[in-house]
Design an enzyme around this catalytic site. Structure first.
Site, PDB file in Angstrom:
ATOM      1  N   ASP A  27       0.844  -1.194   0.000  1.00  0.00           N
ATOM      2  CA  ASP A  27       0.000   0.000   0.000  1.00  0.00           C
ATOM      3  C   ASP A  27       0.881   1.246   0.000  1.00  0.00           C
ATOM      4  OD1 ASP A  27      -1.978   1.856   0.247  1.00  0.00           O
ATOM      5  OD2 ASP A  27      -2.871   1.026   2.065  1.00  0.00           O
ATOM      6  N   ASP A 124      -3.319   2.748  -5.607  1.00  0.00           N
ATOM      7  CA  ASP A 124      -2.213   2.778  -4.641  1.00  0.00           C
ATOM      8  C   ASP A 124      -2.041   1.476  -3.866  1.00  0.00           C
ATOM      9  OD1 ASP A 124      -4.524   2.908  -3.154  1.00  0.00           O
ATOM     10  OD2 ASP A 124      -3.850   4.507  -1.828  1.00  0.00           O
ATOM     11  N   GLU A 125      -2.657   0.398  -4.342  1.00  0.00           N
ATOM     12  CA  GLU A 125      -2.650  -0.824  -3.545  1.00  0.00           C
ATOM     13  C   GLU A 125      -2.673  -2.061  -4.431  1.00  0.00           C
ATOM     14  OE1 GLU A 125      -4.982  -2.192   0.531  1.00  0.00           O
ATOM     15  OE2 GLU A 125      -5.931  -0.804  -0.880  1.00  0.00           O
TER      16      GLU A 125
END
Length: 452
Positions: A27, A124-125
Site C-alpha cells: 500500500d 495505490d494498492e
C-alpha cells in the site's frame, strides 16, 4: 499505545499451517501526497492536502494534516483559516502524475514474484501471492527499500496467510513505526494479538454500514467479529460476511481480489462556475460519454443504456433548482464513441431545460455485457459492416490517443475552444479548476523537472 504491538516475525516458510501461500498487501502511503513530495521535497514534514476536481474538497492528507484535524472530504473553503494559520500546503489533484507514478510501482511489483502473482486493487494498492520460501521480514523490508529507491514512493506491507489478514497487517504497518513498514501475521499468537487491537471499522469489506451493525451488537474489534458463530454471521452479513469471518480466522477463501468488469460506468464533474449555455453543456456531455466509451472498450464490454443527468447548485437557494436525467436504450449494445456520444446527446437534449444555472453533469453507461455476446437487433439502423467500421475506427483513435496523449483525436462535438490568452487548443482537463496543480513531471515534455 506502544509503537509496536510485539507481533514477532513470522516463520520464514509460511503461515502457521505451512500448507498454502502467504499474501502480501503493498500500500502506497498517502499516495497523492507522496507523489507530490517525490518532485517537491520541500513538502516533506509539512502538512499537505490534495483537492478534488475543481479544487472543491480534500481527497488526500499527509499525516501532518491529519494531526491538525483536517477531515477527508471537507470543502477547502471551510478550512481556509486553518490552512493559513498552520501553513498547510495545498495542491490540486494531478491524476496524470499520480497514475504514472502508480504504474511505476505496479510494474515493479509485477516483476517481483513473476507472472500472475500480482493483482492491482486500486491506484495505490496491490496484492502479491508469495509461494516461495523466504524470510518474509527480510523480503518485505527489501521490497520497501527497493520501491523507495527506484520511485521515491513510501509503501507499507502487510503479510499473512489470507488476504483479509494481510489487509489488517498493512494497517499496523502504516500506523506504528516499530514495524519498519512491514507487519507479519504468521501464526495463531500473532493473529489473536492483531485482531484484538484492530477496530471493527478497519476490517476489509465491512464498510461504514457494516460497522454500524457491528457496534449495535457489541462488536468493537475484529476479534469480537471472529468470536461469533458462522450461522450468526451468515444471517446478519450474508455470504460476504462469512468469507470475511473465515479469512480473519486464518482460512483463505477469497480466491482473487479482482472484482471483474464494471456493471456500470460513470463519468461526471462539477463545473468551475455555473453553466447555462446549451452548446457548452453538450461539449461537456460528449466528453463524458466519450470517456465512458473508452472505458467500455478497455474492459472489452458494450452497453445497452446511456443515462445523462444534470443538476443545479443546491447550495444556491437564491436560484431556481432542477435535477434532471434521461436514459436512452440502444437497440444493439455498443461501445463505439460515435454511438455512445450520440445517445448521450439525445438524452441531454431531452432533459435540458433553459433558465437554469447548472453546476454538475454526468453520463452513466449500464446494461454492460461482453462485446463478444452482442445480439444484433432486427431494427438496427446500422448494418453489421457499418458497425464493424465504427468499432475499427474507435480502436484506431484509442491507439493514437494512447501513443500521443489523451484527447489527441476526438469527435467534433468534443472540441474545446482555444485559450483566449495563449491561443493554445484547450482540452478536457484545461476547463477544470486547478489553481494549485503541480507539473506533470513524468508525462509532459514541457513540464520536465528542472535541475539547477
Amino acid at each position: 499505545m506502544n509503537d509496536n504491538l510485539s507481533i514477532t516475525p513470522a516463520p520464514s516458510t509460511g503461515g502457521e499451517s505451512g500448507k498454502g501461500p502467504m499474501y502480501a498487501v503493498v500500500d502506497c502511503d498517502n499516495c497523492f501526497v507522496s507523489c507530490e513530495r517525490v518532485f517537491q521535497p520541500e513538502l516533506l514534514g509539512k502538512p499537505v492536502v490534495v483537492l478534488s476536481n475543481n479544487d472543491g474538497c480534500v481527497v488526500a492528507r499527509s499525516n501532518e494534516a491529519k494531526a491538525l484535524g483536517i477531515k477527508m472530504g471537507v470543502p477547502i473553503y471551510q478550512i481556509k483559516e486553518l490552512c493559513l494559520k498552520y501553513d498547510v500546503q495545498i495542491r490540486s489533484s494531478n491524476y496524470i502524475l499520480y497514475a504514472d507514478m502508480s504504474n511505476r510501482v505496479m510494474s515493479m511489483l509485477r516483476e517481483e514474484l513473476g507472472p500472475g502473482k500480482m493483482e492491482q486493487y486500486s491506484i495505490d494498492e496491490a496484492f502479491l501471492t508469495i509461494d516461495i520460501k523466504c524470510d518474509f521480514r527480510e523480503w518485505g523490508e527489501g521490497l520497501v527499500a527497493k520501491i523507495g529507491k527506484w520511485t521515491g514512493m513510501p509503501v507499507s506491507i502487510g503479510i499473512a496467510p489470507t488476504r483479509t489478514l494481510a489487509k489488517a497487517a498493512t494497517w499496523f504497518a502504516k500506523k506504528w513505526k516499530g514495524y519498519n513498514k512491514v507487519c507479519i501475521i504468521g501464526d495463531e499468537t500473532q493473529r489473536e494479538k492483531a485482531l484484538k487491537a484492530l477496530p471493527v471499522d478497519e476490517i476489509w469489506g465491512i464498510g461504514w454500514r457494516g460497522m454500524k451493525k457491528c457496534e449495535y451488537y457489541g462488536i468493537n474489534t475484529a476479534w469480537d467479529f471472529t468470536e461469533k458463530s458462522e450461522s450468526w454471521i451468515r444471517r446478519l452479513f450474508t455470504i460476504t460476511g462469512v468469507q470475511i469471518w473465515k479469512e480473519l480466522r486464518g482460512q483463505s477463501c477469497i480466491s482473487t481480489i479482482l472484482t471483474g468488469d464494471k456493471q456500470s460506468i460513470c463519468t461526471s464533474r462539477s463545473f468551475d462556475g455555473m453553466e447555462n449555455d446549451e452548446s457548452r453543456l453538450e461539449m461537456f456531455i460528449s466528453n463524458y460519454a466519450a470517456h465512458c466509451a473508452q472505458k467500455l472498450r478497455a474492459q472489452k464490454s458494450v452497453c445497452s443504456m446511456v443515462t445523462v443527468f444534470i443538476q443545479t447548485n443546491h447550495f444556491r437557494e437564491d436560484l431556481p433548482q432542477k435535477d434532471a436525467g434521461f436514459t436512452v436504450t440502444l437497440l444493439t449494445p455498443a461501445n463505439s464513441t460515435q454511438e455512445v456520444v450520440g445517445a448521450a446527446i439525445r438524452a441531454f437534449r431531452t432533459c435540458y431545460k433553459k433558465g437554469y444555472q447548472y453546476k454538475r453533469a454526468g453520463v452513466i453507461v449500464s446494461g454492460i455485457t461482453k462485446q463478444t455476446a452482442i445480439q444484433q437487433n432486427l431494427f438496427d439502423e446500422l448494418t453489421p459492416e457499418q458497425r464493424k467500421k465504427l468499432n475499427k475506427l474507435s480502436e484506431v483513435v484509442d491507439t493514437i490517443n494512447l501513443r500521443m496523449g489523451n484527447d489527441t483525436m476526438m469527435l467534433g462535438i468534443q472540441q474545446f475552444p482555444k485559450d483566449e490568452k495563449t491561443g493554445k487548443q484547450q482540452n478536457f482537463r484545461d476547463l477544470i479548476k486547478h489553481d494549485h496543480r503541480s507539473k506533470c513531471y513524468t508525462t509532459d515534455i514541457d513540464e520536465l523537472i528542472e535541475v539547477k
